[in-house]
Structures are given as C-alpha cells and as structure tokens.
Design an enzyme around this catalytic site. Sequence first.
Site, short mmCIF file in Angstrom:
data_model
loop_
_atom_site.label_atom_id
_atom_site.label_comp_id
_atom_site.label_asym_id
_atom_site.label_seq_id
_atom_site.Cartn_x
_atom_site.Cartn_y
_atom_site.Cartn_z
N SER A 116 0.70 -1.33 -0.09
CA SER A 116 -0.10 0.05 -0.03
C SER A 116 0.85 1.25 0.09
O SER A 116 1.72 1.39 -0.85
CB SER A 116 -1.03 0.10 1.33
OG SER A 116 -1.78 1.23 1.07
N ASP A 259 -1.88 6.50 -3.25
CA ASP A 259 -0.92 5.96 -2.75
C ASP A 259 -0.26 4.72 -3.60
O ASP A 259 -1.02 4.62 -4.79
CB ASP A 259 -1.32 5.37 -1.16
CG ASP A 259 -2.24 4.32 -1.51
OD1 ASP A 259 -3.17 4.25 -2.35
OD2 ASP A 259 -2.42 3.40 -0.50
N ASP A 261 -0.79 1.68 -4.01
CA ASP A 261 -1.80 0.62 -4.52
C ASP A 261 -2.88 1.17 -5.02
O ASP A 261 -3.91 0.63 -5.31
CB ASP A 261 -1.82 -0.64 -3.79
CG ASP A 261 -2.66 -0.28 -2.64
OD1 ASP A 261 -2.73 0.81 -2.05
OD2 ASP A 261 -3.28 -1.17 -2.06
N ASP A 263 -5.79 2.53 -3.92
CA ASP A 263 -6.89 2.29 -3.12
C ASP A 263 -7.56 3.65 -2.60
O ASP A 263 -8.40 3.51 -2.13
CB ASP A 263 -7.16 1.07 -2.22
CG ASP A 263 -6.14 1.34 -1.15
OD1 ASP A 263 -5.26 1.94 -1.14
OD2 ASP A 263 -6.11 0.28 -0.38
#
Length: 467
Positions: A116, A259, A261, A263
């Site tokens: 992440s 960020d 990843d 999400d």
Amino acid sequence: MEKKSHYNDKYGATIIKTMQRERKLFGTNGIRGTPNRDLTSDFALNVGRASATIFGTKTVAMGRDTRDTGDMLFSAVMSGVLSTGVNVIDLGILPTPAVQYYCKIHGLYGIVITASHNPPEFNGIKCIDMDGTELRQEDELRIEDALSGGNWKLCRWDEVGRVTGDPGGGDLYINSVIAKVDAARIRARNFRVAVDCGNGAAYHTTPKMLRELGCSVVELNSYPDGQFTSRQSEPKPENLADLISVMKSGNFSLGIAHDGDADRAVFIDEKGNFIDGDQSLSILISSIAGKGDTVVTPVSSSDNLEHIAREKGFNLVRTKVGAPIVSRTIIGKNAKIGGEENGGVIYGDHQYCRDGAMTVALMLNLIAERRKPLSQIVSELPGFRLYRTVVRISGKDPQKILHELDKKNLSEKVDRTDGLKIYLDGGWALVRASGTEPIMRIYGHGRSMEEAEKINKKVTEVINSLL
Ligand code: MG
C-alpha cells in the site's frame, strides 16, 4: 489465536511482532514485512500453498503494485498456488481495487502483492474474497492454521496449475468506474486536472480514466518506480510538494494523488490547498447519502459526518478502524457509502472496498454537478478538523500503553470501540495502535486545526510520559 512463534523457525518468517497484535500474521490489511528479512520467498511460497488450499477453488487472480520486490514475492506466491493444482490469472501491475473488481466480476479469490502506502523497503500479501472484498478474518485465520501446521495440498505432477495472463484488468476497472458517474456531464466541463500517481500501480489506469472523462491531464510520477524515488508513497501534504506547486502554477480544477496501490485518492483544490482525506470523505458522503440511507465510517473520522447526517437524515454507523471492517459493515447494513479519513472511500454501488479511481470519478462528478470550485465546497463543511501524529513504540506493547492511558482518567466520557477515544474540552483525542506498523496513531479533533493540534499535543504529552 494462540501464539505462533514456530512460524519463525519453520518458515524463516520473523513477522514483525507488533504486526501480529492478536498473534496473527494478517494485520488490518494483509501480511506486511520486509522482503528477505521477514518476508522471504520460502514464506511467500507457503502462503501461496496455504491460501490456495483454503480457497479450494480452481483459479486464483493475482496482481501487484510497482515495488521492485514484487517480482520475487509474486512468483513465489504464484508457485505455491500452482503447486496445489490451482491455476493463476496473472493481472500484472494493477491498483488493488482493480484486482478486487476483477475478483468480484469473475467470482474468483485473489492475491495482491502490495504494501500500500508503506516505504519501498516493505511489501505484503493481501487476500481477496470472491466478492472482491478483503478476505474475512476467519478465513485469514484458517490460512494461518494451515501455514502453522504445514497443512496444504500438494498435487500430482500432472495436475500442477497453469498461468494465463489477462492484460484487460485495468480497462475492466476504469470502464466500470466511469459507468457509475455522469460521464457526459463531466466530459462537458473539459476539466484541467493534475494527477500524481506516486510511481505506483495507478500509473496506467487513472490518467487513462481521466482522459476518457474528457479531462486535459498533466501527469506527475505516472511511470512505475518501485523505489519511490520521486516521492514517498503516502499521499500526505509533505510528500505532494510537486503536485501542489503544479496546481498553484496553472489553471487547474483538481489535483489528485494516489498511494502506492491506489486504493486511496486525496485531492488538491484549484488554489493549491491540500484537502484532507477527512474533508473529501465528508463532501463525497454529503453529496451521495440522503434521507434513510446508511453510511459507515470508523471512530477516527471527524464529527463533520454527525452534523451532515442530521442535516441530510442519513444513519451514521461508527466502526473500528480498518477498511475491511468498514467494507464488511457496509455489506451487513446495506449501506450506501462509507470510508476512512485517509482518502479511502468505499462506494457500495461499485464495490465493497477502498476504491481510488472511484473516489476520483465521484469527486469530478461532484464538482461538475455543483458547478463550484472545490475550495468553496470544502468551505461549506461544518469545519471540524483532525490533527494526526504518530509515536514510535518499538518493542513496547501498545495495549499496555492504552491500558495505562485509560487509568489516567483524562475524561469521564471515553469510547473504546477502537483504541481509546477521549472526549475533552473542545474536542476529542483518539489513540490507537497501527494495524500495519510498530507505531501508535494519535488523532486530535476540534472545531479548527489549532484546537485539534492542542488536543493532540495534550494527549501526546501523557503518552510520552508513559513511554
Ligand atoms: Mg493503499
């Protein structure tokens, strides 16, 4: 779960102690660690074997973010999955929510190699349920049991799984996002936007989606760089100086940052002001939830939502912190929307997970609909603010610190839903242990940033005295 110290010897995986607060490998968002230190290939191989055995299906979808260690961990986990006789669909580098959407649409379990927003020396393994939501905790525990007992299936040589690639996961995702907003109205505005993908997984999805929504796009860091050399992955103001200066230099309607990843998405207004994730969550919820709807958010987001809920007539449900908990509560309560104060918006109409590109599209939809600049929309919020800091606690038990803080009786009114939320004059403070790092998170909340900071400092002083 009981103690699982034998993981260390058997699988070469000395998982960071504080990550397994409840003696678990899986934290609030999957398994995290440093490759070749506590997240070895051997361990990843066994996670692949154990996960595929517990899933019990014929095929698993896999994706990853841009981290350099992704190749090593991806191939180890994939090898483990194949060795159980399960096939893998290799989706390549994709935002986590794009893998989740793929799983939902195709009814597949998924595994994502990502840490992440963590620094580049970290990586992680995250399991996705067949509905696209993060795997249920009970299933994560079953994987842990399989890992600790070495109870996984190994198939015969002529049953070993096969790999197929699917390069279409990104388009599948952005097309489904675009279908959830008024694309014609957004296109008619010809927005000029700047997007900073932070060299993460959205580098080939969000800029493309923005262009398909008729935006003229200036891209920053929209190429893969697994070392995050241009900026750190967490989309906070100190990491977004370049984007902010681009926003100040030109005539843009919106600045966007993800960020690693993707999400999460955070925003910069047309004047170059960083809009806190708590503020963007509040305005998106305010624009979507109406009378009789249910909205879900953790105890960490501001009281703006209580005020908006009263005004709009929706029910607000507060949960523990952690996107999977919010997602599962949204499903259970049949809620319309929810999310966290860090830029993670969960829009039930699309899918039950933090959804970076969906958050971006909803924001464009909102400014197209209101025909007002973002700064003005933000100024109409009730005005509660959060001031967040972290305290490093390496080696100390966060639960013990919380217990000692509780014994200080700083207030008669406390909320123990997650960590300790202490109501004080002028606001509240929330102290909780991070689910992914050896730190404690401290939130101060007040009617202004100054008040929020004052409350944060007051409680931080107490915690430092306990350390
Ligand atoms: Mg993330």
